[in-house]
Structure formats: C-alpha cells, structure tokens
Scaffold this active site. Sequence first.
Site, mmCIF file in Angstrom:
data_model
loop_
_atom_site.group_PDB
_atom_site.id
_atom_site.type_symbol
_atom_site.label_atom_id
_atom_site.label_comp_id
_atom_site.label_asym_id
_atom_site.label_seq_id
_atom_site.Cartn_x
_atom_site.Cartn_y
_atom_site.Cartn_z
ATOM 1 C CB SER A 70 -0.153 -4.928 6.686
ATOM 2 O OG SER A 70 -1.199 -4.623 5.962
ATOM 3 C CB SER A 76 2.902 1.220 7.151
ATOM 4 O OG SER A 76 2.769 0.189 6.144
ATOM 5 C CG ASP A 104 -0.063 -4.103 2.547
ATOM 6 O OD1 ASP A 104 0.397 -3.698 1.548
ATOM 7 O OD2 ASP A 104 -0.402 -3.796 3.577
ATOM 8 N N GLY A 153 3.136 5.695 10.519
ATOM 9 C CA GLY A 153 4.786 6.130 10.356
ATOM 10 C C GLY A 153 5.472 4.755 10.487
ATOM 11 C CG HIS A 155 -0.170 0.091 2.405
ATOM 12 N ND1 HIS A 155 -0.238 -1.017 3.346
ATOM 13 C CD2 HIS A 155 0.090 1.266 3.225
ATOM 14 C CE1 HIS A 155 0.876 -0.639 4.331
ATOM 15 N NE2 HIS A 155 0.673 0.677 4.349
#
Length: 456
Positions: free
Chosen positions: A335, A320, A237, A318, A207
């Site tokens: 994720s 991911s 993801d 912040g 993402h």
Amino acid sequence: MRHARRRVVRRVTRLAAVGGLLLGATMVTRAVASEPRLPEAVPFSTAGETSVAPGAGLVSRLGTSRTAGSWIAADGRTVVAVTDEEAAARVRGAGAEAKMVRHSMDDLKSAAKTLGSAPRVPGTAWSMDYRSNEVVVRGDTTVSADDWSELTRVADGIGGFVRMERTAGTFTTRLNGAQPILSTAGRCSAGFNVTDGEREFILTAGHCGPDGSVWFADNQGRQEVGTTVGGSFPGDDYSLIEYAGGRAGEGAGVVAVGDGKGVRITGVADPAVGQRIFRSGSTSGLRDGEVTALNATVNYPEGTVSGLVESNVCAEPGDSGGPMFSEGIALGVTSGGSGDCRTGGTTYFQPLTKAMADLDVRLIVAPGADGDAAAPSPAPSEAGAAPDTASPGSSTPVRGIVPDPSTLLARLADPQNVGPGLLVIGGSLVALVASRWIRAEQDRKAYRRHYSATWG
C-alpha cells in the site's frame, strides 16, 4: 464425362458443408452445456486452513476482553497476550506461551477508535503493538508542530498505553511493483492473479487508478494488459484489473522476484506479528522484513486507509501494489509507507484475505511438479521454526505479464470452448456458398455456350 465428374465434386462439397454445419452446431452445444475449465484456485477461506498464526485461534476462543493479540517469538514459539491467570493457563495448556498484560484488545481497539474520531491529520498513522501492549502513533515530517501537539492531547486523554513517535520521511502511497503496468493514472504493479470463476484479474493496490483505467506493459501503450473494473480506496487499498483477453495465461500462479525468477504461490493466509515476510517490487526488487503490527491506520494525503499490516520491510516509490508473501503463501499487496531501502523505514500492506472476500474472488495458485495444484506450504510457526528461517517459497522461472499471443489460439482450439465449433460452422458456410456460386457460374457459362452455338 467431365460434366459428370463436376456434378460429383459439387455434391460431395455440398454434403461435406452440410455435415460441417451439423458437426459445428453439435460442438457448440456441447461446449455451452459443459462446465468451463477453470484455473487451479483457492478461496480466501484458505486463510483458516493455512494460517501462520495458531495463536489467533486461542485469541478467538478466549475473547477480546481477556486477550490482546498474539505473535511469533524469535525462537518460533507462539505468544498470546492475556489479562488474567485463567486465560494464561488455557494458553499454556494449548502449548503456547502466555504473557500477562494490563490492557485488553478491547482497550486497544477503543484507543484506535478515539484516534480515528479526532480531526484527520495527513502524515500520521497508528497501529496496535501487541508485544508492548500499546497503541503506537507515528507522525512523519509533514505533520506540523501544532497538529502533533493536538494529536498528543488526544492520546494523553486515552491513557498511558498510547505511545507517540516521530518518524523520518513521509507516508506516501508507492506506485509500480513486481511487474510494472502503466496507464494515464500512473505506474503501478501487478500483485496476485485471481479469478471469479469465469474471468481472471490482477489484484493490486486500489490507489493505482480509478475504475476504467486502462493498463499497458510498455511505455508506448502497445501491449495492453487490462482495465480496472473495481476496488476500494481510500478506506481500503485494493483493486481488480481484468485481463484484456479474459485470461492471465501460463504462470498465473507465480510472482516475479527479479532476474527472470519467480516464486510459486500455493495458498493465501493472514500474516502474524513477528512473521518473516518477503515483498517484491520493480524499484527495489525482493526484500524481506518482519510484521510489526496489525490493524494499522494510515492517513495518506489522498485519504485514510485502515486494517493494514505494518512491517519493517523497506520499500520505495515504484513498489506499490506488489505482492507480499512467505513460504509461497500470499499475504497482501503493498500500500505505502515511509523511508527507503538505504536507511530503512515502515511499509504497510493491504491484507489479501480482506480484499478477496470483499471482491468475491479466489487466488490462482501454481501447479505442483506433477501438474496438479500444489498443496499450501506449511507456515513457519506451524513447522516449529523460527521466523528468520522462513523463505519466499519454491523458485521457478517467470514470464512477462502480457498474456501469451498463443492464448487466443489455444482457447479457440480447446474442444471445451465454443471457438472450434464456430470455426467449423464458418468454414462450412463458406464452402456451401462457394459451391453454390461455382455451380451457378458453370450454369451461366453453359447457357452462353449453348446460345452462342445456336446463333452462330
């Protein structure tokens, strides 16, 4: 005498230039013919060699109709959920603990499939809780009372082993991470370095940005890191960022944990329920927790992602894309989740083995003390230790994510690359052209002197 010396110098220069052309061509030919030097890397199949879940093998042999998952107990023992006494006896014979349960893995998977076929409700998630032999459905604060009631009716139709829970906060994808990278798509994180045998990449969350996103290590966009070249989101993801220079540089097998420190990554595996894990992120730093469930599904606002690892380790916006690991073994990338590191929460991870298999890449690992590839660290359960005795892995200094400026120079100087040969060829051509030009210029001057004297 002077003209004779000039002729000798010109001849030597031409011979040296021709020799340089031949030498350069030979160097290029040998470099192209030789195998390229690759970083130390391990394939995703290493998961079978360094797996932290010995119970997974028992589950596989006994089948999903007679088992319902496995986990690591607080004392470090492996526990396998079974549905009959014969299966229990085989588990005990293998040295593990058997727990009799009512519902098999087939039942749990069927329940999850039914939930997945219901109308999608953003802000909900479900996972298989092996220890309670239930499927747990969670709804965050954005889920309306009507949607929750409708999902509860679906759960009631499945049976009494589906547990409904409301959770604080909201399920969101979480940007940034251990080493921050920025683009117009947002701010994200470097996860682990991987290779396809020719190029090197950052494997991070899907993402973080679509294909073509260009990433930088600074807010001004001056230090380019690379470009997103593939991935999957939603559904999965994960994504790949190809390094701008093709190589990750030194320290590619190390992940940052803050304060200039890093952890050597020596292998890759699938996590186990009950395993102690560590996660690194640029917002909240190094944090630890426990794997609480596998095969989790999360309905983010952007789309649904399945097959995730659920944990109680905290994370914040912040974090991911950052790495999840334990004992130096790479496990996944961050994720999303809910909550924060003040009140706690739930965090989900994309399993690394699944992403690497889909992308057909291998993990770049850190070299050992002698410079060779380090052997994968033993898993806590394999060593017979309780989960709370696990550590992130061996510590080492960490470098920035931007490749060392000397990397290009080092590659050009590498005798196994075509760079040195091309440099020799280029220099020889320059010398040959220069010698021809000098000779022509000298001939023109001599010509002018001769006729000047004749007409004078």
